[in-house]
Design an enzyme around this catalytic site. Structure first.
Site, PDB file in Angstrom:
ATOM      1  N   ARG A  30       0.849  -1.200   0.000  1.00  0.00           N
ATOM      2  CA  ARG A  30       0.000   0.000   0.000  1.00  0.00           C
ATOM      3  C   ARG A  30       0.877   1.239   0.000  1.00  0.00           C
ATOM      4  O   ARG A  30       0.653   2.199  -0.724  1.00  0.00           O
ATOM      5  CB  ARG A  30      -0.958   0.011   1.203  1.00  0.00           C
ATOM      6  CG  ARG A  30      -1.633   1.371   1.381  1.00  0.00           C
ATOM      7  CD  ARG A  30      -2.840   1.381   2.319  1.00  0.00           C
ATOM      8  NE  ARG A  30      -2.759   0.462   3.426  1.00  0.00           N
ATOM      9  CZ  ARG A  30      -2.021   0.674   4.523  1.00  0.00           C
ATOM     10  NH1 ARG A  30      -1.304   1.766   4.668  1.00  0.00           N
ATOM     11  NH2 ARG A  30      -1.992  -0.229   5.484  1.00  0.00           N
ATOM     12  N   TYR A  71     -16.332  17.987 -13.462  1.00  0.00           N
ATOM     13  CA  TYR A  71     -16.889  16.654 -13.690  1.00  0.00           C
ATOM     14  C   TYR A  71     -18.012  16.362 -12.674  1.00  0.00           C
ATOM     15  O   TYR A  71     -17.887  16.704 -11.489  1.00  0.00           O
ATOM     16  CB  TYR A  71     -15.752  15.635 -13.546  1.00  0.00           C
ATOM     17  CG  TYR A  71     -16.174  14.193 -13.620  1.00  0.00           C
ATOM     18  CD1 TYR A  71     -16.613  13.653 -14.816  1.00  0.00           C
ATOM     19  CD2 TYR A  71     -16.119  13.383 -12.503  1.00  0.00           C
ATOM     20  CE1 TYR A  71     -16.993  12.326 -14.886  1.00  0.00           C
ATOM     21  CE2 TYR A  71     -16.492  12.053 -12.569  1.00  0.00           C
ATOM     22  CZ  TYR A  71     -16.938  11.528 -13.757  1.00  0.00           C
ATOM     23  OH  TYR A  71     -17.307  10.218 -13.820  1.00  0.00           O
ATOM     24  N   ASP A  97      -7.733  19.684 -12.988  1.00  0.00           N
ATOM     25  CA  ASP A  97      -8.069  18.368 -13.534  1.00  0.00           C
ATOM     26  C   ASP A  97      -7.719  18.411 -15.021  1.00  0.00           C
ATOM     27  O   ASP A  97      -8.390  19.080 -15.807  1.00  0.00           O
ATOM     28  CB  ASP A  97      -9.563  18.087 -13.297  1.00  0.00           C
ATOM     29  CG  ASP A  97      -9.985  16.713 -13.810  1.00  0.00           C
ATOM     30  OD1 ASP A  97      -9.325  16.189 -14.728  1.00  0.00           O
ATOM     31  OD2 ASP A  97     -10.991  16.177 -13.302  1.00  0.00           O
ATOM     32  N   LYS A 124      -9.398   7.643 -18.784  1.00  0.00           N
ATOM     33  CA  LYS A 124      -9.739   8.243 -20.081  1.00  0.00           C
ATOM     34  C   LYS A 124      -8.538   8.132 -21.038  1.00  0.00           C
ATOM     35  O   LYS A 124      -8.157   7.036 -21.384  1.00  0.00           O
ATOM     36  CB  LYS A 124     -10.202   9.681 -19.855  1.00  0.00           C
ATOM     37  CG  LYS A 124     -11.204   9.849 -18.686  1.00  0.00           C
ATOM     38  CD  LYS A 124     -12.533   9.148 -18.900  1.00  0.00           C
ATOM     39  CE  LYS A 124     -13.362   9.010 -17.625  1.00  0.00           C
ATOM     40  NZ  LYS A 124     -13.653  10.251 -16.924  1.00  0.00           N
TER      41      LYS A 124
HETATM   42  C1  LIG Z   1     -14.005  10.574 -15.533  1.00  0.00           C
HETATM   43  C2  LIG Z   1     -13.536  11.835 -14.950  1.00  0.00           C
HETATM   44  C3  LIG Z   1     -13.214  11.936 -13.584  1.00  0.00           C
HETATM   45  C4  LIG Z   1     -13.416  10.791 -12.612  1.00  0.00           C
HETATM   46  O1  LIG Z   1     -12.520   9.766 -12.859  1.00  0.00           O
HETATM   47  P1  LIG Z   1     -12.833   8.202 -12.539  1.00  0.00           P
HETATM   48  O2  LIG Z   1     -11.614   7.513 -13.004  1.00  0.00           O
HETATM   49  O3  LIG Z   1     -14.071   7.847 -13.312  1.00  0.00           O
HETATM   50  O4  LIG Z   1     -13.066   8.120 -11.066  1.00  0.00           O
HETATM   51  C5  LIG Z   1     -12.712  13.137 -13.122  1.00  0.00           C
HETATM   52  N1  LIG Z   1     -12.547  14.202 -13.941  1.00  0.00           N
HETATM   53  C6  LIG Z   1     -12.856  14.147 -15.252  1.00  0.00           C
HETATM   54  C7  LIG Z   1     -12.661  15.353 -16.106  1.00  0.00           C
HETATM   55  C8  LIG Z   1     -13.365  12.967 -15.802  1.00  0.00           C
HETATM   56  O5  LIG Z   1     -13.688  12.937 -17.097  1.00  0.00           O
END
Ligand SMILES: *Cc1c(COP(=O)(O)O)cnc(C)c1O
Length: 380
Positions: A46, A98, A170, A195
């Site tokens: 961890r 998001y 982000d 993504k």
């Molecule tokens: C999908 C997404 C998230 C969340 O990520 P997960 O891997 O689904 O928890 C956060 N920010 C953006 C811009 C996203 O597209």
């Protein structure tokens, strides 16, 4: 090393014990201590795992930070960043974050006493006006989902520094291939690696990178304390995806240009939203802070045309949530990703029923253009 070379050779690109070219998957949960309290590099998985560490180093290099941290999802990475702070701390948050981040803020973090003001971060005066005595950080996305709105990272980071705040971005939509916020003054970058970084719609993961040694130490503590770490198998899968980020992005961008050319001239499309278009409101800022404009495109059908009929007519492009995969994914925000927002609020925020969001994949561009064309033709 330049960026595309770093994608391939960054991280721990050769296993020090065997010379394996592909970083091995170390599934061991614990590591032998040869001397009692001798402090070997690895103790418990961890806290640190060699496979995860390779991914974390790679992401730190790509985002030009000092340390990276891999989490079980993007949401877990975002939660870890907010966990650096305490009850009574106040955050300025971009208005189009998001949906899951919005939920985390409103349904979870507020219960722990964190405070938030939602601001349109395109408006620098509004950002500065929202600063309070207890403000600690500004958190936003650029370009945003699904309207692709662009905020000026450098200008906002400057406001943040002036008031002693941290800037958190982000960077999921842009990826470090297109935009590196830490080089523009941001302190922390987070990703849903699910993504573009993973890129193949086959792994869920999250990343945080910082260029501040003190924050890095705190993030390591939080990562180990909360424990939402990315496992070694998923860390390996992510690294394999990242190796082709540059190759994929080049095709994503080529296909995006072709798709936009079609959409812009079709009379059934009212408006195309893409930071690369010269007349798009955020274009100049995007051109300044991004190397390329990405492969997320949104567009509105003419009023009254059925988004449902359009997306259901597509044969190659997949109707699904998520984005950033090799396959083109399309969705209707009003029904899908933003369906939980009341219609009046949604319309106020510029998300019409006819709005469609497309994550352009890396199929042959002729097939994507033909598919969009035939689905448009079914509308009239
Ligand atoms: C999908 C997404 C998230 C969340 O990520 P997960 O891997 O689904 O928890 C956060 N920010 C953006 C811009 C996203 O597209």
């Amino acid at each position: 090393m330049k960026f595309n070379t770093q994608l391939i050779h960054g991280g721990i690109s050769e296993d020090p014990t065997t010379g394996a070219v592909s970083t091995p998957i170390y599934r061991s949960s614990t590591f032998r201590q040869h001397v009692l309290g001798g402090g070997p590099k690895w103790e418990y998985a961890r806290t640190g795992n060699p496979t995860r560490a390779s991914l974390e180093l790679l992401m730190a290099q790509l985002e030009e930070g000092v340390a990276g941290f891999a989490f079980a999802s993007g949401s877990a990475a975002i939660h870890a960043v907010f966990s650096l702070y305490s009850s009574g701390d106040h955050f300025i948050v971009g208005k189009d974050v998001y949906g899951g981040t919005f939920r985390l803020i409103n349904k979870v973090l507020k219960r722990f006493g964190l405070e938030f003001t939602v601001v349109d971060t395109q408006d620098l005066a509004a950002v500065e006006a929202a600063v309070q005595d207890n403000t600690v950080a500004i958190y936003f996305e650029t370009p945003t989902n699904p309207l692709l709105e662009v905020s000026d990272i450098e200008a906002i980071a400057k406001i943040a520094k002036k008031h002693g705040l941290k800037t958190v971005i982000d960077n999921t939509f842009a990826t470090p291939y297109n935009q590196r916020p830490l080089t523009l003054g941001a302190d922390i970058v987070v990703h849903s690696a699910t993504k573009y970084l993973g890129g193949h719609s086959d792994v869920v993961g999250g990343i945080a990178v910082t260029n501040d040694e003190e924050i890095a130490e705190q993030l390591a503590f939080i990562q180990n304390s909360i424990g939402a770490v990315l496992g070694p198998d998923d860390s390996w899968l992510l690294m394999r995806g990242i190796k082709t980020l540059g190759a994929r992005m080049r095709i994503h961008h080529e296909n995006t240009a072709a798709v936009i050319e079609l959409l812009e001239k079709d009379p059934r499309v009212a408006r195309v939203l893409y930071p690369g278009l010269p007349d798009f409101p955020g274009h100049d800022i995007a051109a300044k802070q991004m190397d390329h404009f990405g492969a997320m495109v949104s567009f509105e059908l003419q009023a009254g045309l059925s988004a449902k009929k359009f997306v259901e007519s597509l044969q190659v492009i997949t109707l699904a949530e998520s984005l950033g995969g090799i396959e083109s994914l399309i969705e209707v925000p009003a029904v899908m990703t933003h369906g939980s927002i009341p219609r009046e609020v949604r319309l106020q925020n510029g998300i019409k029923d006819e709005l469609i969001r497309l994550s352009v994949g890396i199929e042959d561009e002729e097939d994507l253009v033909a598919d969009l064309q035939q689905a448009l033709d079914q509308l009239s």
